[in-house]
Design an enzyme around this catalytic site. Structure first.
Site, PDB file in Angstrom:
ATOM      1  N   THR B  29       0.856  -1.181   0.000  1.00  0.00           N
ATOM      2  CA  THR B  29       0.000   0.000   0.000  1.00  0.00           C
ATOM      3  C   THR B  29       0.896   1.236   0.000  1.00  0.00           C
ATOM      4  O   THR B  29       1.822   1.343   0.811  1.00  0.00           O
ATOM      5  CB  THR B  29      -1.032  -0.028   1.161  1.00  0.00           C
ATOM      6  OG1 THR B  29      -2.043   0.930   0.881  1.00  0.00           O
ATOM      7  CG2 THR B  29      -0.420   0.226   2.528  1.00  0.00           C
ATOM      8  N   CYS B  35      -3.594   8.248   6.785  1.00  0.00           N
ATOM      9  CA  CYS B  35      -4.140   6.887   6.770  1.00  0.00           C
ATOM     10  C   CYS B  35      -3.198   5.948   7.529  1.00  0.00           C
ATOM     11  O   CYS B  35      -2.025   6.249   7.709  1.00  0.00           O
ATOM     12  CB  CYS B  35      -4.273   6.375   5.335  1.00  0.00           C
ATOM     13  SG  CYS B  35      -5.465   7.289   4.329  1.00  0.00           S
ATOM     14  N   HIS B  52      -5.843  -0.494   4.169  1.00  0.00           N
ATOM     15  CA  HIS B  52      -5.428   0.914   4.093  1.00  0.00           C
ATOM     16  C   HIS B  52      -6.567   1.725   4.717  1.00  0.00           C
ATOM     17  O   HIS B  52      -7.537   2.078   4.051  1.00  0.00           O
ATOM     18  CB  HIS B  52      -5.199   1.297   2.629  1.00  0.00           C
ATOM     19  CG  HIS B  52      -4.604   2.662   2.425  1.00  0.00           C
ATOM     20  ND1 HIS B  52      -3.513   2.880   1.633  1.00  0.00           N
ATOM     21  CD2 HIS B  52      -4.965   3.880   2.893  1.00  0.00           C
ATOM     22  CE1 HIS B  52      -3.222   4.177   1.616  1.00  0.00           C
ATOM     23  NE2 HIS B  52      -4.100   4.803   2.372  1.00  0.00           N
TER      24      HIS B  52
END
Lengths: 195, 187
Positions: B29, B35, B52
């Site tokens: 990711t 995030c 994520h």
């Protein structure tokens, strides 16, 4: 992307072109060089696709983000890669890694984003309040997702405006992302008379 | 076991993917800002899943349209446990550990700038609720991160910041057993 007609895309492209013209005038006045800004590409797409078009989520870029509020709430983000930043500074005869370089890049991003906001306001009759900019250098994906997460608003479609900045007859590139919240693009198209 | 080093599953914002311990490829990711990347690994089988996480919790009115299972921490963590358990089946008791990275504060001084901290707090709370310990973490700060998870018996998690290189954050393989393996191969 397919949901918008050619006429609607043209209307948004026109906003981008006019905004670029205003920004070029402001920059010429401010920095004392002859600026000319063209828009080789303006596309309406979703946020994920826009990040891919800019160069991918992991690409390092500097961003100047401006929140605009009012009848339509949105975010304008001007972005350039380290190479684009260096190129633009070189055209202006400044070292990109100096304080002066960083300050000028911030100001270019700020002027560009404000010019688009003003033109949107003039053409659509929607008034915008422009907030002070946030400046950061990081991965495009991290910048864009963090800006969006902080708003806690829904994002549908965005307008990606590729800009070519001509300074004294040489060119530098940058990307400007217009991110309206909720159904902002649809409201905008309605006010532009092409809904 | 052979593994194609260059095959990977891209876990986009709000997504969640799981790979069995013997599956080829890795989970990646990119562009974690505020995030949080949450990896859940079954140490016994090497199965791993990666989410994520974009926001701490789903809105009162339910998830927004098109939001992936990894979008909200309160939904993503139970889903990570469920997806790894589904891969592992009854063969493994499930010795789960979590590795988390992200939750940066990319800009400051304005409403919503603390979303990274809130994401990390929500992920921690949800992991506690699932009884899963955090084996390693790289959270906070002001830089974006990319996270790579390699499943398998020598499962590992690496993190890199922009302009940097992959740094190992966690590995499930004890160093000793790796050395033994390489000695055996050499013999």
């Amino acid at each position: 992307m397919a949901e918008y007609t050619e006429l609607q895309i043209d209307a948004l492209r026109e906003v981008a072109n006019t905004g670029s013209g205003h920004a070029a005038g402001d920059l010429s006045e401010m920095l004392g060089h002859s600026f000319n800004i063209s828009v080789p590409r303006a596309v309406v797409t979703d946020l994920g696709q826009a990040v891919e078009l800019i160069g991918g989520a992991e690409m390092e870029m500097s961003a100047v983000a401006i929140r605009v509020g009012g009848d339509v709430e949105a975010m304008l983000v001007a972005m350039f890669t380290p190479e684009q930043a260096a190129n633009l500074c070189m055209l202006l005869g400044i070292d990109a890694d100096s304080d002066m370089g960083r300050s000028v890049l911030q100001e270019v991003g700020n002027v560009l984003a404000c010019a688009y906001a003003n033109v949107l306001a003039e053409m659509s009759g929607i008034s915008f309040d422009v907030h002070p900019p946030d400046v950061m250098t990081d991965m495009v994906g991290a910048i864009v997702s963090s800006l969006v997460a902080a708003t806690t608003r829904d994002i549908d479609h965005v307008l990606l405006i590729d800009s070519t900045i001509g300074v004294n007859e040489a060119d530098a590139e940058m990307s400007v992302l217009f991110v309206p919240f909720d159904d902002g693009i649809d409201q905008l198209l309605q006010r532009l008379g092409v809904a | 076991m052979t593994r194609a080093a260059n095959t990977y599953v891209a876990v986009r914002i709000g997504d969640l993917h799981a790979l069995a311990g013997g599956a080829p490829g890795r989970l990646v990711t990119v562009g974690l800002g505020s995030c949080v990347g949450v990896a859940l690994i079954d140490e016994q089988s090497g199965a791993a899943a990666l989410a994520h996480v974009f926001l701490p919790e789903q809105p009162a009115g339910g998830p927004r349209e098109g939001a992936g299972l990894g979008t909200y921490a309160d939904v993503a963590i139970p889903e990570l446990v469920r997806s790894v358990r589904a891969l592992v089946g009854s063969r493994s008791k499930g010795r789960f550990v979590a590795v988390i990275a992200g939750g940066a504060c990319m800009f400051s001084g304005r409403t919503g700038a603390d979303v990274g901290d809130r994401n990390v707090a929500a992920v921690r709370a949800a992991l506690v609720a699932q009884g899963v310990a955090i084996a390693a973490e790289d959270v906070g700060g002001a830089r974006g991160r990319t996270m790579r998870v390699e499943p398998g018996p020598a499962a590992s998690v690496t993190v890199r910041v922009v302009g940097g290189t992959d740094q190992e954050l966690w590995t499930g393989a004890p160093t000793k057993s790796r050395e033994v393996t390489s000695l055996l191969r050499a013999a």
